[in-house]
Scaffold this motif. Structure first.
Motif, PDB file in Angstrom:
ATOM      1  N   PRO A  66      10.032  -6.572  -2.951  1.00 28.26           N
ATOM      2  CA  PRO A  66       9.049  -5.847  -2.157  1.00 28.26           C
ATOM      3  C   PRO A  66       7.663  -6.454  -2.335  1.00 28.26           C
ATOM      4  CG  PRO A  66       9.483  -4.629  -4.148  1.00 28.26           C
ATOM      5  CD  PRO A  66      10.402  -5.832  -4.153  1.00 28.26           C
ATOM      6  N   GLY A  67       7.597  -7.494  -3.135  1.00 26.02           N
ATOM      7  CA  GLY A  67       6.326  -8.144  -3.407  1.00 26.02           C
ATOM      8  C   GLY A  67       5.730  -7.684  -4.719  1.00 26.02           C
ATOM      9  N   GLY A  68       4.643  -8.268  -5.022  1.00 26.04           N
ATOM     10  CA  GLY A  68       3.883  -7.966  -6.225  1.00 26.04           C
ATOM     11  C   GLY A  68       2.518  -8.568  -6.021  1.00 26.04           C
ATOM     12  N   SER A  69       1.586  -8.115  -6.614  1.00 20.95           N
ATOM     13  CA  SER A  69       1.645  -7.134  -7.668  1.00 20.95           C
ATOM     14  C   SER A  69       1.661  -5.691  -7.169  1.00 20.95           C
ATOM     15  CB  SER A  69       0.479  -7.345  -8.618  1.00 20.95           C
ATOM     16  OG  SER A  69      -0.762  -7.081  -7.981  1.00 20.95           O
ATOM     17  N   SER A  70       1.474  -5.486  -5.896  1.00 20.87           N
ATOM     18  CA  SER A  70       1.462  -4.130  -5.340  1.00 20.87           C
ATOM     19  C   SER A  70       2.800  -3.760  -4.701  1.00 20.87           C
ATOM     20  CB  SER A  70       0.331  -3.996  -4.306  1.00 20.87           C
ATOM     21  OG  SER A  70      -0.913  -4.247  -4.902  1.00 20.87           O
ATOM     22  N   GLY A  71       3.897  -4.249  -5.255  1.00 18.59           N
ATOM     23  CA  GLY A  71       5.214  -3.950  -4.699  1.00 18.59           C
ATOM     24  C   GLY A  71       5.550  -2.478  -4.739  1.00 18.59           C
ATOM     25  N   GLY A  72       5.217  -1.810  -5.836  1.00 11.96           N
ATOM     26  CA  GLY A  72       5.454  -0.372  -5.915  1.00 11.96           C
ATOM     27  C   GLY A  72       4.650   0.372  -4.861  1.00 11.96           C
ATOM     28  N   ALA A  73       3.412  -0.058  -4.640  1.00 13.95           N
ATOM     29  CA  ALA A  73       2.565   0.559  -3.618  1.00 13.95           C
ATOM     30  C   ALA A  73       3.152   0.354  -2.229  1.00 13.95           C
ATOM     31  CB  ALA A  73       1.152  -0.013  -3.699  1.00 13.95           C
ATOM     32  N   ALA A  74       3.626  -0.859  -1.974  1.00 14.07           N
ATOM     33  CA  ALA A  74       4.209  -1.160  -0.665  1.00 14.07           C
ATOM     34  C   ALA A  74       5.434  -0.301  -0.404  1.00 14.07           C
ATOM     35  CB  ALA A  74       4.568  -2.645  -0.582  1.00 14.07           C
ATOM     36  N   VAL A  75       6.287  -0.158  -1.403  1.00  9.19           N
ATOM     37  CA  VAL A  75       7.506   0.640  -1.233  1.00  9.19           C
ATOM     38  C   VAL A  75       7.165   2.125  -1.117  1.00  9.19           C
ATOM     39  CG1 VAL A  75       9.690   1.314  -2.321  1.00  9.19           C
ATOM     40  CG2 VAL A  75       8.975  -1.093  -2.310  1.00  9.19           C
ATOM     41  N   ALA A  76       6.206   2.596  -1.903  1.00  6.47           N
ATOM     42  CA  ALA A  76       5.802   4.002  -1.806  1.00  6.47           C
ATOM     43  C   ALA A  76       5.312   4.321  -0.396  1.00  6.47           C
ATOM     44  CB  ALA A  76       4.720   4.322  -2.838  1.00  6.47           C
ATOM     45  N   ALA A  77       4.503   3.437   0.165  1.00  6.09           N
ATOM     46  CA  ALA A  77       4.000   3.664   1.524  1.00  6.09           C
ATOM     47  C   ALA A  77       5.130   3.562   2.552  1.00  6.09           C
ATOM     48  CB  ALA A  77       2.892   2.665   1.845  1.00  6.09           C
ATOM     49  N   ALA A  78       5.999   2.581   2.387  1.00 10.50           N
ATOM     50  CA  ALA A  78       7.103   2.391   3.339  1.00 10.50           C
ATOM     51  C   ALA A  78       8.052   3.585   3.348  1.00 10.50           C
ATOM     52  CB  ALA A  78       7.865   1.107   3.010  1.00 10.50           C
ATOM     53  N   LEU A  79       8.249   4.209   2.192  1.00 10.13           N
ATOM     54  CA  LEU A  79       9.167   5.336   2.080  1.00 10.13           C
ATOM     55  C   LEU A  79       8.522   6.680   2.405  1.00 10.13           C
ATOM     56  CD1 LEU A  79      11.087   4.407  -1.201  1.00 10.13           C
ATOM     57  CD2 LEU A  79      11.941   4.271   1.159  1.00 10.13           C
ATOM     58  N   GLY A  80       7.209   6.697   2.594  1.00 11.56           N
ATOM     59  CA  GLY A  80       6.523   7.944   2.889  1.00 11.56           C
ATOM     60  C   GLY A  80       6.273   8.809   1.682  1.00 11.56           C
ATOM     61  N   LEU A  81       6.103   8.178   0.514  1.00 10.42           N
ATOM     62  CA  LEU A  81       5.814   8.952  -0.692  1.00 10.42           C
ATOM     63  C   LEU A  81       4.343   9.331  -0.755  1.00 10.42           C
ATOM     64  CD1 LEU A  81       8.000   7.100  -3.341  1.00 10.42           C
ATOM     65  CD2 LEU A  81       8.662   8.677  -1.527  1.00 10.42           C
ATOM     66  N   GLY A  82       3.598   8.897   0.190  1.00 11.30           N
ATOM     67  CA  GLY A  82       2.183   9.198   0.377  1.00 11.30           C
ATOM     68  C   GLY A  82       1.710   8.332   1.525  1.00 11.30           C
ATOM     69  N   PRO A  83       0.816   8.837   2.361  1.00 17.59           N
ATOM     70  CA  PRO A  83       0.378   8.034   3.500  1.00 17.59           C
ATOM     71  C   PRO A  83      -0.510   6.856   3.116  1.00 17.59           C
ATOM     72  CG  PRO A  83      -0.769  10.123   3.464  1.00 17.59           C
ATOM     73  CD  PRO A  83       0.263  10.181   2.388  1.00 17.59           C
ATOM     74  N   LEU A  84      -1.079   6.885   1.910  1.00 17.98           N
ATOM     75  CA  LEU A  84      -1.884   5.768   1.416  1.00 17.98           C
ATOM     76  C   LEU A  84      -1.441   5.426   0.006  1.00 17.98           C
ATOM     77  CD1 LEU A  84      -5.520   6.742   2.482  1.00 17.98           C
ATOM     78  CD2 LEU A  84      -4.079   4.980   3.480  1.00 17.98           C
ATOM     79  N   ALA A  85      -1.401   4.125  -0.267  1.00 16.04           N
ATOM     80  CA  ALA A  85      -1.067   3.639  -1.596  1.00 16.04           C
ATOM     81  C   ALA A  85      -2.098   2.594  -1.989  1.00 16.04           C
ATOM     82  CB  ALA A  85       0.337   3.023  -1.615  1.00 16.04           C
ATOM     83  N   HIS A  86      -2.727   2.814  -3.130  1.00 17.36           N
ATOM     84  CA  HIS A  86      -3.720   1.874  -3.646  1.00 17.36           C
ATOM     85  C   HIS A  86      -3.024   0.546  -3.945  1.00 17.36           C
ATOM     86  CE1 HIS A  86      -5.522   0.119  -7.397  1.00 17.36           C
ATOM     87  NE2 HIS A  86      -6.549   0.057  -6.572  1.00 17.36           N
ATOM     88  N   GLY A  87      -3.605  -0.526  -3.494  1.00 13.04           N
ATOM     89  CA  GLY A  87      -3.101  -1.852  -3.775  1.00 13.04           C
ATOM     90  C   GLY A  87      -4.250  -2.779  -4.122  1.00 13.04           C
ATOM     91  N   SER A  88      -3.921  -3.860  -4.785  1.00 17.09           N
ATOM     92  CA  SER A  88      -4.930  -4.849  -5.147  1.00 17.09           C
ATOM     93  C   SER A  88      -4.208  -6.176  -5.343  1.00 17.09           C
ATOM     94  CB  SER A  88      -5.656  -4.450  -6.429  1.00 17.09           C
ATOM     95  OG  SER A  88      -4.729  -4.379  -7.510  1.00 17.09           O
ATOM     96  N   ASP A  89      -4.983  -7.241  -5.338  1.00 12.09           N
ATOM     97  CA  ASP A  89      -4.387  -8.539  -5.683  1.00 12.09           C
ATOM     98  C   ASP A  89      -5.468  -9.436  -6.232  1.00 12.09           C
ATOM     99  OD1 ASP A  89      -4.982 -10.936  -3.672  1.00 12.09           O
ATOM    100  OD2 ASP A  89      -4.937  -9.110  -2.486  1.00 12.09           O
ATOM    101  N   GLN A  90      -5.041 -10.464  -6.933  1.00 12.35           N
ATOM    102  CA  GLN A  90      -5.992 -11.331  -7.623  1.00 12.35           C
ATOM    103  C   GLN A  90      -6.852 -12.144  -6.674  1.00 12.35           C
ATOM    104  OE1 GLN A  90      -3.718 -14.113  -9.933  1.00 12.35           O
ATOM    105  NE2 GLN A  90      -2.103 -14.123  -8.415  1.00 12.35           N
ATOM    106  N   GLY A  91      -6.401 -12.373  -5.460  1.00 15.56           N
ATOM    107  CA  GLY A  91      -7.164 -13.197  -4.558  1.00 15.56           C
ATOM    108  C   GLY A  91      -7.916 -12.431  -3.503  1.00 15.56           C
ATOM    109  N   GLY A  92      -7.665 -11.126  -3.375  1.00 20.84           N
ATOM    110  CA  GLY A  92      -8.215 -10.469  -2.234  1.00 20.84           C
ATOM    111  C   GLY A  92      -9.052  -9.285  -2.465  1.00 20.84           C
TER     112      GLY A  92
END
Length: 179
Positions: free
Chosen positions: A153-179
């Protein structure tokens, strides 16, 4: 209708909560129920804060009833990545040695979400030290891609991506080293 609130966008939920068309409690309960059913299968959330989230939702609903001006995300359930400080909780960053590293204050991004009225319902999984392109670690295990378990599902925000995709919350905090 309230069973499907996990499907709603953050914007639609915030507007409906603000206008008392739905309650924050119902929105939070909808996402928590979804998490209860799906988190054991896909493992996007490392922690679920059901009691705290429901208390915060009740406070958000009371604020609307009292006519207090809500923030942009007032009453909206969200998830926060396990590498961002959330006061009073462990910032594990997916590392066993950090499981008891309790944050004293919030990360500025988390503070901004909370100031906007967001309700944190849980923490999302990351790779150890948030330093890989997959979300698996010795502390919390592997997060599965809900569309194809053989793919990351990716990383480092893979858990965030899956949480959003599954509807566990409409927003999921994500971050990455380059962005």
């Amino acid at each position: 209708m309230t069973n499907d609130l996990w499907r709603w966008s953050a914007l639609d939920l915030a507007q409906a909560i603000r206008h008392r068309e739905v309650s924050s409690r119902d929105a939070v309960q909808s996402c928590l129920e979804r998490a209860r059913r799906l988190n054991p299968v896909f493992n996007p959330l490392t922690e679920i804060y059901a009691e705290q989230a429901l208390r915060a939702a009740d406070a958000a609903d009371a604020a609307v009833r009292d006519g207090r001006a809500p923030g942009l995300l007032h009453g909206v359930p969200v998830t926060i990545k396990a590498n961002a400080d959330l006061a009073g909780t462990a910032t594990t960053n997916g590392v066993v040695a950090y499981r008891d590293l309790i944050a004293r204050e919030n990360n500025p991004a988390v503070d901004n979400w909370i100031k906007a009225g967001a309700i944190v319902i849980g923490r999302t999984n990351v790779p150890a030290f948030s330093w890989r392109w997959f979300s698996d670690n010795d502390l919390h295990g592997r997060t599965l891609n809900p569309f194809d378990a053989a793919r990351t599902p990716g990383g480092s925000s893979g858990g965030a991506a899956v949480a959003a995709a599954l509807g566990l919350g409409p927003l999921a905090h994500g971050s990455d080293q380059g962005g």
